[in-house]
Motif scaffolding. Sequence first.
Motif, PDB file in Angstrom:
ATOM      1  N   VAL A  56       5.195  -1.261  -4.587  1.00  6.94           N
ATOM      2  CA  VAL A  56       5.002  -0.831  -3.199  1.00  6.94           C
ATOM      3  C   VAL A  56       5.599  -1.788  -2.168  1.00  6.94           C
ATOM      4  CG1 VAL A  56       2.918   0.458  -3.777  1.00  6.94           C
ATOM      5  CG2 VAL A  56       2.719  -1.932  -3.029  1.00  6.94           C
TER       6      VAL A  56
ATOM      7  N   VAL B  11       3.440   3.654   3.612  1.00  4.51           N
ATOM      8  CA  VAL B  11       2.441   4.361   2.810  1.00  4.51           C
ATOM      9  C   VAL B  11       1.396   4.987   3.724  1.00  4.51           C
ATOM     10  CG1 VAL B  11       0.724   4.129   0.969  1.00  4.51           C
ATOM     11  CG2 VAL B  11       2.775   2.697   0.937  1.00  4.51           C
TER      12      VAL B  11
ATOM     13  N   LEU C 259      -2.737  -1.986  -1.549  1.00 11.81           N
ATOM     14  CA  LEU C 259      -1.334  -1.647  -1.337  1.00 11.81           C
ATOM     15  C   LEU C 259      -0.681  -2.599  -0.338  1.00 11.81           C
ATOM     16  CD1 LEU C 259      -1.809   2.209  -1.165  1.00 11.81           C
ATOM     17  CD2 LEU C 259      -0.710   0.943  -3.004  1.00 11.81           C
TER      18      LEU C 259
ATOM     19  N   ALA D  86       3.157  -3.375   1.093  1.00  9.73           N
ATOM     20  CA  ALA D  86       3.369  -2.108   1.781  1.00  9.73           C
ATOM     21  C   ALA D  86       2.874  -2.176   3.220  1.00  9.73           C
ATOM     22  CB  ALA D  86       2.650  -0.985   1.048  1.00  9.73           C
TER      23      ALA D  86
ATOM     24  N   LEU E  79       5.457   6.871   0.268  1.00  6.68           N
ATOM     25  CA  LEU E  79       4.339   7.036  -0.663  1.00  6.68           C
ATOM     26  C   LEU E  79       3.129   7.566   0.085  1.00  6.68           C
ATOM     27  CD1 LEU E  79       2.940   6.531  -3.451  1.00  6.68           C
ATOM     28  CD2 LEU E  79       2.491   4.182  -2.671  1.00  6.68           C
TER      29      LEU E  79
END
Length: 230
Positions: free
Chosen positions: A42, A47, A61, A66, A106
């Motif tokens: 990530v 995201v 994450l 991310a 994502l």
Amino acid sequence: MKGSELYDDPDFLSGYRQLRRDRLGLNDSLEIPAMNAVLPAVEGLRVVDLGCGEGRLAVRLASGGAEVVAVDASEQMLAAASRHPRVRYVRADLAEFDLPPESVELVVSSLALHYVEDFSGLVGRVARWLTPGGTFAFSIEHPVVTAPLVAADCVVDDYADEGPRQRAWFVDGVIKYHQTLGTVLGVLRQHGFRLNVVDEPLPTAEQVERHPHLAVHRRRPPLLLVSAVR
């Protein structure tokens, strides 16, 4: 009581938080390891975490590099959410939340989408948000668990009758939405997703020996986990 209201109900919230403190739910033993196994690297990704709750997945994450937009309808859950410089929390109903096209790589959701009535509409929005090659990874209660119109331990019934179900879970009248496995996967394909992983996380015999409350989940799968690519 719908999911957009549920986690601000004080009686429900008290029971739910005690469950998480006592580690008697499915999150730590089954869902988190299964979700971690299907997520891509990530670092540098944009995201969205749908139904983020208190932000545990969002922070994991973000800690991996991310930039995360974490969305939840519950004021109480967001007030208690873990903070991280790369996590931005947004209070919004998942039925209405939207983003610009091709703005993230994502989209994730942990045990939240069974509260969403219009699953197809949400999947269509997710498909628009994702860049080509982007991933949608989510877990939901397994359709064999959501199916019965009358809740009963390990009894699969009324499977073909999709729609709302009322359950007693810490409080009466909790509303979740049942769809067949074929519907869940078919909706993803309808909106242009290619299925990458379809998993039914189950406890091992060793886990059940250590944590007997997990035994019921070897009798039928409690979770469905899907990773799909746009």
